[in-house]
Design a protein around this motif. Structure first.
Motif, PDB file in Angstrom:
ATOM      1  N   ILE A   1       0.843  -1.198   0.000  1.00 32.62           N
ATOM      2  CA  ILE A   1       0.000   0.000   0.000  1.00 32.62           C
ATOM      3  C   ILE A   1       0.878   1.248   0.000  1.00 32.62           C
ATOM      4  O   ILE A   1       0.648   2.186  -0.773  1.00 32.62           O
ATOM      5  N   ALA A   2       1.909   1.265   0.858  1.00 37.13           N
ATOM      6  CA  ALA A   2       2.799   2.420   0.940  1.00 37.13           C
ATOM      7  C   ALA A   2       3.562   2.607  -0.367  1.00 37.13           C
ATOM      8  O   ALA A   2       3.723   3.744  -0.841  1.00 37.13           O
ATOM      9  N   GLY A   3       4.018   1.532  -0.967  1.00 40.12           N
ATOM     10  CA  GLY A   3       4.740   1.620  -2.237  1.00 40.12           C
ATOM     11  C   GLY A   3       3.869   2.178  -3.339  1.00 40.12           C
ATOM     12  O   GLY A   3       4.309   3.012  -4.142  1.00 40.12           O
ATOM     13  N   THR A   4       2.623   1.737  -3.389  1.00 38.51           N
ATOM     14  CA  THR A   4       1.690   2.228  -4.398  1.00 38.51           C
ATOM     15  C   THR A   4       1.386   3.709  -4.178  1.00 38.51           C
ATOM     16  O   THR A   4       1.320   4.489  -5.133  1.00 38.51           O
ATOM     17  N   ALA A   5       1.240   4.109  -2.914  1.00 42.51           N
ATOM     18  CA  ALA A   5       0.992   5.519  -2.603  1.00 42.51           C
ATOM     19  C   ALA A   5       2.182   6.377  -3.018  1.00 42.51           C
ATOM     20  O   ALA A   5       2.000   7.474  -3.567  1.00 42.51           O
TER      21      ALA A   5
END
Length: 56
Positions: A32-36
């Protein structure tokens, strides 16, 4: 009217969230953090171009 080609794919919320789940079914916060971060980088690159067109 005749529609040629493949029918549109319907993607539900569940399918979207499954991308962010581990094989055990838990949320993968690193993914999720990588996509954000990717979304923010893309926004930061495109934002000046959009602002330029909105000023005109």
């Amino acid at each position: 009217m005749v529609h040629y080609g493949a029918p549109p794919i319907k993607q539900s919320k569940q399918d979207f969230m499954s991308y962010f789940r581990t094989s055990e079914g838990n949320l993968d916060f690193m993914k999720i953090a990588g996509t954000a971060q990717q979304a923010k980088k893309m926004f930061d690159q495109v934002s000046p171009l959009i602002k330029k067109f909105l000023k005109k």
